[in-house]
Design an enzyme around this catalytic site. Structure first.
Site, mmCIF file in Angstrom:
data_model
loop_
_atom_site.group_PDB
_atom_site.id
_atom_site.type_symbol
_atom_site.label_atom_id
_atom_site.label_comp_id
_atom_site.label_asym_id
_atom_site.label_seq_id
_atom_site.Cartn_x
_atom_site.Cartn_y
_atom_site.Cartn_z
ATOM 1 N N HIS A 175 0.813 -1.230 0.000
ATOM 2 C CA HIS A 175 0.000 0.000 0.000
ATOM 3 C C HIS A 175 0.846 1.279 0.000
ATOM 4 O O HIS A 175 0.969 1.964 1.007
ATOM 5 C CB HIS A 175 -1.092 0.019 1.074
ATOM 6 N N ASP B 136 -7.048 -4.332 0.761
ATOM 7 C CA ASP B 136 -6.693 -4.352 2.187
ATOM 8 C C ASP B 136 -7.968 -4.535 3.024
ATOM 9 O O ASP B 136 -8.095 -4.035 4.141
ATOM 10 C CB ASP B 136 -5.955 -3.061 2.577
HETATM 11 ZN ZN LIG Z 1 -3.146 -5.074 5.295
#
Ligand SMILES: [Zn+2]
Length: 382
Positions: free
Chosen positions: A209, A270
């Protein structure tokens, strides 16, 4: 991906694809009723099954629960919404809990429900722990890492680690030798450390991320994000983006696609337990999370609390990219299918092509899933 494409399926593979007109001509030429079943987009789009390489949960459950039944519920939820290949991500937890969760997720891989496991920790920066419990983070420890790999029975496919920690480069090298993707993330490192970590792990590197859980870019201290972007622009790494409108500004997402291209971006969710669920209180591994207006944050610290995972499905992220970040549909889909499949070495999925597994998503014009097939078999009713 096309609005006028017909795909024919035999057993679990794509055996023919082309335009509707070509299919009709083929039927006329062969004079046959081919008994290949076909699918087509009709009024929407026909996309390859999506591939999410960073996903913790959905439908009230989380892979950290170490319960095969709950993990199946998570995988089934994402599959119904178009994610036909999923990596089960595990947040940092006490080692015995992590070992149990790894064993349960390995069962799930054996059952074909998910294709691998992602260890997000425990070798992360305390300063950039995000929604990981800082008390449970560890310095790189190869013996512990081996124990975790063993519990995953060969199914751990990626490791998020902070490259500035002592022993991190040896740990990353070991991960790559074991066939994992070494993913830089939850890092407080600088530009040089990140650039070197990516260089050392080569095509087996990615960035967890991008922009979240790392220092922001500053023009005199560019930090890990700038190093990641530079490497991705050279085709040397893949950056994950949680492009859900919460983790990143939409303009940031559009800018990253412009800078590095869809072949170096893996869109991820996520996603945590609240995905597909109403607002309320949930858990992310060992931590309490509060979800308000679809935004998950660690409980008890109000608006300033760290974001604790996402609450969307990957197709929602694709839609967000197209509608709000100005990303071309083809690029958004590539970053949610072909690029993550390539990163994780999944050769049978990620694109619609003859000989590949018939993982397909038929959407309406607004990119909501109408029908999802995995290996040619409908997982949602047509
Ligand atoms: Zn994560």
């Amino acid at each position: 991906m096309s609005r006028d494409m017909v795909v024919a399926i035999e057993d679990e593979l794509v055996v023919w694809l082309g335009t509707r007109r070509a299919w009709v001509e083929r039927l006329a030429a062969t004079g046959s009723e081919d008994d290949w079943p076909t699918v087509e987009a009709h009024d929407g789009y026909l996309l390859p099954g999506l591939v999410d390489v960073h996903c913790h949960g959905a439908a009230g459950h989380d892979f950290s629960e170490a319960d095969v039944r709950s993990a199946e519920v998570v995988a089934a939820h994402h599959r119904r919404h178009g994610t036909t290949s999923l990596v089960a991500s595990l947040v940092t937890a006490p080692v015995p809990d992590l070992l149990r969760a790894l064993a349960a997720c390995a069962d799930l891989v054996d059952a074909g429900e998910v294709f691998g496991i992602h260890l997000e920790g425990p070798f992360l920066s305390v300063a950039r722990c995000g929604a990981h419990n800082p008390a449970l983070l560890r310095m790189p420890d190869e013996a512990l890492f081996d124990q975790l790999l063993e519990a995953g029975r060969g199914h751990v496919r990626s490791l998020t680690y902070a490259p500035e920690l002592p022993g991190a480069s040896r740990l990353a090298a070991r991960a790559v030798r074991a066939g994992l993707v070494a993913s830089v993330g939850h890092t407080d490192g600088d530009f040089a450390t990140t650039a070197e970590a990516i260089r050392a792990t080569g095509m087996a590197s990615s960035v967890t991320h991008l922009f979240n859980a790392m220092p922001p870019v500053h023009h005199r201290a560019p930090g890990p994000a700038a190093a990641a972007l530079a490497a991705a622009a050279r085709g040397e790494t893949v950056v994950e983006l949680v492009a859900d409108g919460v983790h990143l500004g939409d303009e940031t997402v559009g800018a990253v696609f412009d800078m590095v291209g869809a072949n170096q971006v893996a869109l991820v969710t996520d996603a945590m337990a609240a995905t597909g669920q109403p607002d309320g209180r949930y858990r992310l591994g060992p931590l309490e999370v509060r979800v308000e207006a679809g935004v998950a944050r660690l409980d008890g610290r109000g608006e300033q609390a760290p974001i604790a995972g996402g609450t969307t499905r990957l197709l929602d992220v694709v839609r967000r990219c197209v509608r709000h970040a100005g990303v071309d549909l083809h690029d958004a889909v590539t970053a949610a299918s072909a690029t993550p499949a390539r990163l994780l070495g999944l050769e049978e999925v990620g694109v619609i092509a003859t000989g590949r597994r018939a993982d397909l998503v038929i959407t309406d014009r607004d990119l909501f899933a109408i029908e999802v097939l995995r290996g040619g078999v409908a997982v949602t009713p047509a």
